[in-house]
Design an enzyme around this catalytic site. Structure first.
Site, PDB file in Angstrom:
ATOM      1  CG  HIS A 105      -0.177  -0.145   2.527  1.00 13.24           C
ATOM      2  ND1 HIS A 105       0.212  -1.374   3.014  1.00 13.24           N
ATOM      3  CD2 HIS A 105       0.277   0.767   3.419  1.00 13.24           C
ATOM      4  CE1 HIS A 105       0.868  -1.210   4.153  1.00 13.24           C
ATOM      5  NE2 HIS A 105       0.922   0.081   4.417  1.00 13.24           N
ATOM      6  CG  HIS A 107       1.590   5.098   4.462  1.00 14.39           C
ATOM      7  ND1 HIS A 107       0.907   4.985   5.654  1.00 14.39           N
ATOM      8  CD2 HIS A 107       2.272   3.938   4.314  1.00 14.39           C
ATOM      9  CE1 HIS A 107       1.178   3.805   6.202  1.00 14.39           C
ATOM     10  NE2 HIS A 107       2.013   3.151   5.407  1.00 14.39           N
TER      11      HIS A 107
HETATM   12  P1  5GP Z   1       2.534   0.036   7.280  1.00 15.43           P
HETATM   13  O1  5GP Z   1       3.216   0.258   8.605  1.00 15.43           O
HETATM   14  O2  5GP Z   1       2.323  -1.435   6.993  1.00 15.43           O
HETATM   15  O3  5GP Z   1       3.185   0.762   6.140  1.00 15.43           O
HETATM   16  O4  5GP Z   1       1.110   0.732   7.408  1.00 15.43           O
HETATM   17  C1  5GP Z   1      -0.005   0.104   7.916  1.00 15.43           C
HETATM   18  C2  5GP Z   1      -0.998   1.198   8.269  1.00 15.43           C
HETATM   19  O5  5GP Z   1      -2.275   0.619   8.375  1.00 15.43           O
HETATM   20  C3  5GP Z   1      -0.697   1.895   9.602  1.00 15.43           C
HETATM   21  O6  5GP Z   1      -0.485   3.283   9.379  1.00 15.43           O
HETATM   22  C4  5GP Z   1      -1.961   1.625  10.445  1.00 15.43           C
HETATM   23  O7  5GP Z   1      -2.356   2.747  11.203  1.00 15.43           O
HETATM   24  C5  5GP Z   1      -3.008   1.282   9.387  1.00 15.43           C
HETATM   25  N1  5GP Z   1      -4.016   0.340   9.827  1.00 15.43           N
HETATM   26  C6  5GP Z   1      -3.797  -0.837  10.473  1.00 15.43           C
HETATM   27  N2  5GP Z   1      -4.968  -1.462  10.690  1.00 15.43           N
HETATM   28  C7  5GP Z   1      -5.934  -0.672  10.168  1.00 15.43           C
HETATM   29  C8  5GP Z   1      -7.371  -0.791  10.096  1.00 15.43           C
HETATM   30  O8  5GP Z   1      -7.977  -1.752  10.558  1.00 15.43           O
HETATM   31  N3  5GP Z   1      -8.027   0.212   9.487  1.00 15.43           N
HETATM   32  C9  5GP Z   1      -7.384   1.301   8.968  1.00 15.43           C
HETATM   33  N4  5GP Z   1      -8.144   2.234   8.381  1.00 15.43           N
HETATM   34  N5  5GP Z   1      -6.043   1.445   9.013  1.00 15.43           N
HETATM   35  C10 5GP Z   1      -5.332   0.479   9.614  1.00 15.43           C
END
Ligand code: 5GP
Ligand code: ZN
Length: 149
Positions: A105, A107
């Site tokens: 994903h 951000h």
């Molecule tokens: P990563 O650290 O993998 O790049 O980002 C994962 C993101 O997903 C984090 O910023 C976290 O806040 C978000 N996230 C995790 N679980 C959920 C969820 O159940 N719903 C939403 N909307 N965001 C989530």
């Protein structure tokens, strides 16, 4: 679409399929954008391809292109809606890079003058022929072809 590459244990697959709720702002045949539940700044959006691929590096080229094509429009909307002065587009690819949800994903993080976000990004220097050697190694890997190849 959302039935392809679905991992029943994956939180983003559950969001894509509507099994758990999310605050969606944009949806296409291949991608969904929704608010991050724990935003770095308010208006922080996650842009997610519907198909399950663990990291961005695993995405087929066409899916990466289709999903990434939504970035400029989302960026304009987020900045207009939040009054942000700018925006960081961030991908955490792999655990060492800070990835916690293994469904690749993007951000989109709105940025404001004097916001508390501290981006600790130190810069190194190449010495000798290191830079040329690195260029050679990456180019050699790229000649191996694309994921759609
Ligand atoms: P990563 O650290 O993998 O790049 O980002 C994962 C993101 O997903 C984090 O910023 C976290 O806040 C978000 N996230 C995790 N679980 C959920 C969820 O159940 N719903 C939403 N909307 N965001 C989530
Ligand atoms: Zn998934």
């Amino acid at each position: 679409m959302s039935n392809q590459h679905h991992d029943p244990a994956c939180i983003f697959c559950k969001i894509v399929r509507g099994d758990i709720p999310s605050a969606r702002v944009l949806e296409t045949d291949h991608a969904v954008a929704f608010l991050d539940i724990n935003p770095v700044n308010r208006g922080h959006v996650l842009l997610v391809p519907k198909a399950h691929h663990a990291t961005l590096a695993d995405l087929p080229d066409h899916l990466a292109a289709e999903t990434a094509s939504l970035v400029p429009r989302l960026a304009r909307a987020i900045q207009a809606a939040t009054g942000a002065d700018g925006l960081n587009l961030v991908v955490n690819n792999g655990q060492v890079a800070g990835q916690t949800v293994f469904h690749g994903h993007w951000h989109l993080i709105p940025r404001f003058v004097d916001d508390p976000v501290n981006w600790p990004w130190p810069h190194d220097e190449y010495s000798g022929d290191e830079l040329g050697q690195m260029q050679f190694r990456i180019e050699r890997e790229l000649r191996g072809g694309s994921t759609d190849g």
